[in-house]
Write a protein that holds these residues in place. Structure first.
Motif, PDB file in Angstrom:
ATOM      1  N   UNK A  53      27.489  -1.045  18.454  1.00 20.08           N
ATOM      2  CA  UNK A  53      27.608   0.060  17.517  1.00 20.08           C
ATOM      3  C   UNK A  53      27.118   1.378  18.083  1.00 20.08           C
ATOM      4  N   UNK A  54      26.080   1.349  18.886  1.00 18.00           N
ATOM      5  CA  UNK A  54      25.487   2.580  19.390  1.00 18.00           C
ATOM      6  C   UNK A  54      26.404   3.391  20.285  1.00 18.00           C
TER       7      UNK A  54
ATOM      8  N   UNK B 193      17.073  -1.402  19.962  1.00 16.97           N
ATOM      9  CA  UNK B 193      17.074  -2.393  21.033  1.00 16.97           C
ATOM     10  C   UNK B 193      17.144  -3.806  20.477  1.00 16.97           C
ATOM     11  N   UNK B 194      16.821  -3.956  19.201  1.00 19.72           N
ATOM     12  CA  UNK B 194      16.895  -5.265  18.557  1.00 19.72           C
ATOM     13  C   UNK B 194      18.116  -5.363  17.642  1.00 19.72           C
ATOM     14  N   UNK B 195      19.111  -4.481  17.845  1.00 20.42           N
ATOM     15  CA  UNK B 195      20.360  -4.599  17.090  1.00 20.42           C
ATOM     16  C   UNK B 195      20.967  -5.975  17.351  1.00 20.42           C
ATOM     17  N   UNK B 196      21.392  -6.626  16.301  1.00 24.22           N
ATOM     18  CA  UNK B 196      22.000  -7.941  16.464  1.00 24.22           C
ATOM     19  C   UNK B 196      21.004  -9.081  16.497  1.00 24.22           C
TER      20      UNK B 196
ATOM     21  N   UNK C  38      17.402   5.173  27.196  1.00 21.91           N
ATOM     22  CA  UNK C  38      18.402   6.002  26.523  1.00 21.91           C
ATOM     23  C   UNK C  38      18.641   5.534  25.093  1.00 21.91           C
ATOM     24  N   UNK C  39      18.760   4.234  24.910  1.00 22.07           N
ATOM     25  CA  UNK C  39      18.972   3.684  23.578  1.00 22.07           C
ATOM     26  C   UNK C  39      17.789   4.001  22.669  1.00 22.07           C
ATOM     27  N   UNK C  40      16.583   3.780  23.185  1.00 22.94           N
ATOM     28  CA  UNK C  40      15.379   4.039  22.388  1.00 22.94           C
ATOM     29  C   UNK C  40      15.241   5.520  22.035  1.00 22.94           C
ATOM     30  N   UNK C  41      15.572   6.394  22.982  1.00 17.98           N
ATOM     31  CA  UNK C  41      15.443   7.837  22.758  1.00 17.98           C
ATOM     32  C   UNK C  41      16.486   8.344  21.766  1.00 17.98           C
ATOM     33  N   UNK C  42      17.731   7.895  21.894  1.00 16.38           N
ATOM     34  CA  UNK C  42      18.809   8.420  21.065  1.00 16.38           C
ATOM     35  C   UNK C  42      18.948   7.716  19.714  1.00 16.38           C
ATOM     36  N   UNK C  43      18.582   6.432  19.677  1.00 19.16           N
ATOM     37  CA  UNK C  43      18.832   5.651  18.456  1.00 19.16           C
ATOM     38  C   UNK C  43      17.576   5.075  17.823  1.00 19.16           C
TER      39      UNK C  43
END
Length: 300
Positions: free
Chosen positions: A147-148, A76-79, A66-71
């Motif tokens: 953040x996401x 996935x490497x945020x932070x 979901x994270x990869x698709x939407x953002x």
């Protein structure tokens, strides 16, 4: 300890460098799992006011997808920047100080296998001390990972790690960098004790079994044991820590704990358990394998 520093001892500085390098390597490889874990732990934010809505994130792989698709995949490497900063400080200190503190507790004249309670106490002390120094990096890492979850159209609070440090200090004060210090100290002291003491003990036990030697397979078994004990024991304080750092509306640690228990039940403290184990299990295996290899270079 027989597992992190053999008789051919290396210096504290060498151990610190090896530990920091190994921790950063493991962090970079596993931070997508950590991002998924944080999102799952903060899940309730996504469904407030929408009782009929289904949870946005489901399971480790589903959350990552979901994270990869939407953002985007990079989300996935945020932070990762504050994550690496954290590991350089926290990873280096907690492991680098473990053997000196353990030997101090038993005395320099001690001979034989160090009792497990001394290992646990040493790891508790070094984990607590290290995270007090590294807490600002942990806070920024969690803020960036969270953040996401902001609603669509709401601008991001931080453009990056550097901006996050300055924005937090400017808007919330210098002391805000140590937000969540209480649960973070508890969480990291407990998890450090579970990781280092269990790795130490498991490796020591395995090496007493005929046919086993100090090799990669032994390190793998000990690393998996360390990850399992760390997650099983530390998950409740980890959830509270993530919520305290990701949501400034909680008054304090007790307020966060009580509200989570009251409105979501005890099992809420084990939200994200599987991704957390996936994260810490793989993290420990990678970190200890790399640590053992890095330290072997200095022993030559």
């Amino acid at each position: 300890m027989a597992d992190l520093s053999p008789r051919s001892e290396i210096s504290f500085l060498q151990t610190f460098l090896c530990s920091a390098f190994a921790a950063c390597f493991a962090e970079f490889c596993t931070i997508p799992l950590d991002t998924a874990k944080v999102r799952l732990q903060l899940q309730k934010k996504a469904v407030v006011g929408d009782a009929a809505g289904a949870p946005k994130y489901r399971g480790l792989l589903g959350t990552m997808a979901t994270i990869a698709r939407e953002e985007g995949l990079a989300a996935l490497w945020n932070g990762i920047i504050p994550g690496l900063q954290r590991q350089c400080i926290y990873g280096g200190l907690r492991i680098g100080l473990y053997d000196p503190v353990k030997l101090f507790l038993v005395g320099s004249a001690f001979v034989g296998d160090i009792p497990i309670y001394h290992k646990v106490l040493a790891a508790l002390l070094t984990g607590a001390l290290a995270i007090v120094v590294a807490n600002p990096t942990d806070l920024v890492k969690v803020r960036l990972q969270a953040e996401g979850k902001l609603p669509a159209g709401v601008p991001r609070r931080y453009s990056g790690a550097k901006d996050a440090y300055f924005t937090i200090v400017r808007q919330e004060g210098l002391g805000a960098l140590w937000t969540g210090l209480g649960p973070n100290v508890a969480r990291n002291a407990i998890i450090n004790a579970a990781e280092l003491a269990s790795y130490d003990q498991v490796k020591e036990t395995v090496l007493k079994i005929p046919g086993f030697t100090d090799n990669i397979f032994t390190h793998l078994l000990a690393g998996l044991g360390a990850g399992f004990f760390a997650v099983s024991i530390g998950s409740p304080v980890d959830v509270v820590k993530s919520r305290m750092m990701g949501d400034p509306t909680y008054k304090n640690t007790i307020d966060c704990f009580v509200k989570t228990l009251k409105y979501e039940g005890f099992l809420a403290f084990y939200k994200g358990f599987l991704p957390n184990f996936g994260r810490l299990g793989s993290w420990n295996v990678l970190m200890f394998l790399m640590l053992e290899q890095a330290k072997s270079v200095f022993r030559v």
